[in-house]
Design an enzyme around this catalytic site. Sequence first.
Site, PDB file in Angstrom:
ATOM      1  N   ARG A   1       7.314   0.734  -2.849  1.00 47.73           N
ATOM      2  CA  ARG A   1       7.454  -0.196  -1.793  1.00 47.73           C
ATOM      3  C   ARG A   1       6.560   0.152  -0.674  1.00 47.73           C
ATOM      4  O   ARG A   1       6.607   1.084  -0.026  1.00 47.73           O
ATOM      5  CB  ARG A   1       8.921  -0.430  -1.248  1.00 47.73           C
ATOM      6  CG  ARG A   1       9.077  -1.558  -0.392  1.00 47.73           C
ATOM      7  CD  ARG A   1      10.648  -1.984  -0.235  1.00 47.73           C
ATOM      8  NE  ARG A   1      10.650  -3.454  -0.155  1.00 47.73           N
ATOM      9  CZ  ARG A   1      11.753  -4.153   0.551  1.00 47.73           C
ATOM     10  NH1 ARG A   1      12.510  -3.346   1.169  1.00 47.73           N
ATOM     11  NH2 ARG A   1      11.925  -5.384   0.186  1.00 47.73           N
TER      12      ARG A   1
ATOM     13  N   GLN B   1      15.633   3.239  -5.744  1.00 48.27           N
ATOM     14  CA  GLN B   1      14.848   3.430  -4.758  1.00 48.27           C
ATOM     15  C   GLN B   1      14.872   4.849  -4.235  1.00 48.27           C
ATOM     16  O   GLN B   1      16.149   5.121  -3.718  1.00 48.27           O
ATOM     17  CB  GLN B   1      15.117   2.391  -3.524  1.00 48.27           C
ATOM     18  CG  GLN B   1      13.651   2.504  -2.427  1.00 48.27           C
ATOM     19  CD  GLN B   1      13.881   1.523  -1.252  1.00 48.27           C
ATOM     20  OE1 GLN B   1      14.998   1.680  -0.737  1.00 48.27           O
ATOM     21  NE2 GLN B   1      13.044   0.956  -0.897  1.00 48.27           N
TER      22      GLN B   1
ATOM     23  N   TYR C   1      10.123   5.293   7.064  1.00 47.31           N
ATOM     24  CA  TYR C   1      10.561   6.415   6.514  1.00 47.31           C
ATOM     25  C   TYR C   1       9.398   7.430   6.075  1.00 47.31           C
ATOM     26  O   TYR C   1       8.292   7.146   6.283  1.00 47.31           O
ATOM     27  CB  TYR C   1      11.658   6.187   5.382  1.00 47.31           C
ATOM     28  CG  TYR C   1      12.602   5.292   5.739  1.00 47.31           C
ATOM     29  CD1 TYR C   1      13.800   5.989   6.807  1.00 47.31           C
ATOM     30  CD2 TYR C   1      12.953   4.001   5.726  1.00 47.31           C
ATOM     31  CE1 TYR C   1      14.777   5.108   7.272  1.00 47.31           C
ATOM     32  CE2 TYR C   1      14.031   3.297   6.252  1.00 47.31           C
ATOM     33  CZ  TYR C   1      15.025   3.868   7.044  1.00 47.31           C
ATOM     34  OH  TYR C   1      15.809   3.194   7.556  1.00 47.31           O
TER      35      TYR C   1
ATOM     36  N   GLY D   1      17.169 -10.147  -0.100  1.00 46.67           N
ATOM     37  CA  GLY D   1      18.124  -8.980   0.388  1.00 46.67           C
ATOM     38  C   GLY D   1      19.338  -9.705   0.789  1.00 46.67           C
ATOM     39  O   GLY D   1      20.308  -9.879   0.039  1.00 46.67           O
ATOM     40  N   ARG D   2      19.497 -10.206   2.068  1.00 49.29           N
ATOM     41  CA  ARG D   2      20.867 -10.921   2.559  1.00 49.29           C
ATOM     42  C   ARG D   2      21.339 -11.788   1.753  1.00 49.29           C
ATOM     43  O   ARG D   2      22.478 -11.854   1.543  1.00 49.29           O
ATOM     44  CB  ARG D   2      20.414 -11.076   4.043  1.00 49.29           C
ATOM     45  CG  ARG D   2      20.277  -9.891   5.089  1.00 49.29           C
ATOM     46  CD  ARG D   2      19.587 -10.240   6.237  1.00 49.29           C
ATOM     47  NE  ARG D   2      18.473 -10.526   6.091  1.00 49.29           N
ATOM     48  CZ  ARG D   2      17.419 -10.895   7.112  1.00 49.29           C
ATOM     49  NH1 ARG D   2      17.869 -10.701   8.419  1.00 49.29           N
ATOM     50  NH2 ARG D   2      16.059 -11.304   6.850  1.00 49.29           N
TER      51      ARG D   2
HETATM   52  C1  LIG Z   1      21.634  -4.195   5.330  1.00 52.78           C
HETATM   53  C2  LIG Z   1      20.306  -4.105   4.621  1.00 52.78           C
HETATM   54  C3  LIG Z   1      19.801  -2.949   4.204  1.00 52.78           C
HETATM   55  C4  LIG Z   1      18.555  -2.535   4.048  1.00 52.78           C
HETATM   56  N1  LIG Z   1      18.447  -1.450   3.276  1.00 52.78           N
HETATM   57  C5  LIG Z   1      17.053  -1.208   2.706  1.00 52.78           C
HETATM   58  C6  LIG Z   1      16.816  -0.104   2.017  1.00 52.78           C
HETATM   59  O1  LIG Z   1      17.696   0.850   1.633  1.00 52.78           O
HETATM   60  N2  LIG Z   1      15.636   0.128   1.455  1.00 52.78           N
HETATM   61  C7  LIG Z   1      14.414  -1.079   1.848  1.00 52.78           C
HETATM   62  O2  LIG Z   1      13.314  -0.718   1.386  1.00 52.78           O
HETATM   63  N3  LIG Z   1      14.796  -1.997   2.531  1.00 52.78           N
HETATM   64  C8  LIG Z   1      16.053  -2.220   2.920  1.00 52.78           C
HETATM   65  N4  LIG Z   1      16.220  -3.472   3.659  1.00 52.78           N
HETATM   66  C9  LIG Z   1      15.489  -4.314   3.543  1.00 52.78           C
HETATM   67  C10 LIG Z   1      15.295  -5.515   2.721  1.00 52.78           C
HETATM   68  O3  LIG Z   1      15.109  -4.892   1.420  1.00 52.78           O
HETATM   69  C11 LIG Z   1      14.723  -6.633   2.951  1.00 52.78           C
HETATM   70  O4  LIG Z   1      13.215  -6.310   2.885  1.00 52.78           O
HETATM   71  C12 LIG Z   1      15.246  -7.495   4.078  1.00 52.78           C
HETATM   72  O5  LIG Z   1      16.640  -7.519   4.054  1.00 52.78           O
HETATM   73  C13 LIG Z   1      14.579  -8.837   4.216  1.00 52.78           C
HETATM   74  O6  LIG Z   1      14.782  -9.818   3.021  1.00 52.78           O
HETATM   75  P1  LIG Z   1      15.863 -10.708   3.102  1.00 52.78           P
HETATM   76  O7  LIG Z   1      15.474 -11.606   4.191  1.00 52.78           O
HETATM   77  O8  LIG Z   1      15.930 -11.567   1.578  1.00 52.78           O
HETATM   78  O9  LIG Z   1      17.024 -10.285   3.640  1.00 52.78           O
HETATM   79  C14 LIG Z   1      17.485  -3.370   4.242  1.00 52.78           C
HETATM   80  C15 LIG Z   1      17.977  -4.667   4.839  1.00 52.78           C
HETATM   81  C16 LIG Z   1      19.250  -5.055   5.009  1.00 52.78           C
HETATM   82  C17 LIG Z   1      19.840  -6.241   5.624  1.00 52.78           C
END
Ligand SMILES: Cc1cc2nc3c(=O)[nH]c(=O)nc-3n(C[C@H](O)[C@H](O)[C@H](O)COP(=O)(O)O)c2cc1C
Length: 377
Positions: free
Chosen positions: A239, A112, A192, A329-330
């Site tokens: 994205r 990314q 961003y 993600g999480r």
């Molecule tokens: C710790 C953390 C860091 C993240 N860093 C990014 C990132 O670098 N780029 C991005 O597009 N989204 C980032 N996100 C968003 C995640 O890609 C994702 O959209 C979000 O966690 C929701 O999905 P989940 O419910 O499966 O966690 C981040 C989320 C978390 C929790």
Amino acid sequence: MPEGIQRSARALSPTVTLYEPAVFGALQLSNRVVMAPLTRTRADDEGVPTETMAEYYRQRAGQGLIISEGTWPAAEGKSYPGQPGIVTPAQIDGWKQIADAVHDEGGTIVMQLMHGGRVGHPAISGEARVVAPSALAAPGQTRTPQGKADLPVAHALTLEEIPVVVEQFAQAARNAIAAGFDGVEVHGANGYLVHEFLSPVSNTRDDGYGGSTANRARFAIEVTEAVAAAIGADRTGIRLSPQHNIQGVLEEDAADVHATYTAVAEGLAPLGLAFVDVLHVDPAGELVQHIRRTAGAPLIVNTGFGIDTTRDAAESLVDDGWADAVAAGRPVIANPDLVERWTQGAELNPPRPELFYGRTAEGYTDYPSLESVRAGV
Ligand SMILES: Cc1cc2nc3c(=O)[nH]c(=O)nc-3n(C[C@H](O)[C@H](O)[C@H](O)COP(=O)(O)O)c2cc1C
């Protein structure tokens, strides 16, 4: 259907399931669970990826596709201490060990490219300024190595500087390929730089990059075109997070949002991208499905920050044809072998959010695998 997901568009590919392989352009996915991009701030102070990071990604290679954490294509685009870059030879070398580790496990990984725009600080990046479409500050504060500070008023990129930033993305994409990555995702989401151009609140320009919806869409399209020209559209994705309303990048007028993202999707369509990755609370709703149809690329969806992605939601979204893949993600932070656990209906490790942004291996590479839990180690 998972709660909150309405059937407002006809499913496009109703016969595929979450655990089946997929081909997105030049990318081969062994299943349709995607590791979402996740900033974890474990790079060294020079933005060089470490061996611990290679171990972290290696552990997660069982997801059909890994999208790396947001990685800066220029020092001015660094948002957080510990965020990696893809600019210097040392950074490219550091990423090589990660691409190799994931490939050794049979995985696929794209990088990314994240330019933080006005979400950053000179005390974090070591640069003189933060840049954005307009001379505005994002609301709130950020944590610098010297303590908390207000997010600064950005330098508004001039018409001469915009192509320079576009080329930084293209060069970063070439660097990612040189490091052995399978492709690149342009970060056009979450407040961003690219997203800042899309919103009429963060973009108040009155030249060819602001004002009309087509003008606000221009930067996202030019960056993606440049990346696709550099490495191939079949290795390029983007994205988007329409209506995320985050970091002062507000998109509150539904008609404007529809027109802006139609312009983005129409601009992307001729490229033939590997994928479009959309973060939205209602992935099966009209807006996301409209973007999907208009962009004409495989769709990865993610339901956003409200609740962690669940197995039921992910299965429904793909099995019912609302998406070609689902980003988690999480759950992937806490479960390196998430696909294995989901296919077996196994219990999940809970995430430890207080360690999401640490600088050590704790809460990073020490989540137990199912195998080690079962073996009692
Ligand atoms: C710790 C953390 C860091 C993240 N860093 C990014 C990132 O670098 N780029 C991005 O597009 N989204 C980032 N996100 C968003 C995640 O890609 C994702 O959209 C979000 O966690 C929701 O999905 P989940 O419910 O499966 O966690 C981040 C989320 C978390 C929790």
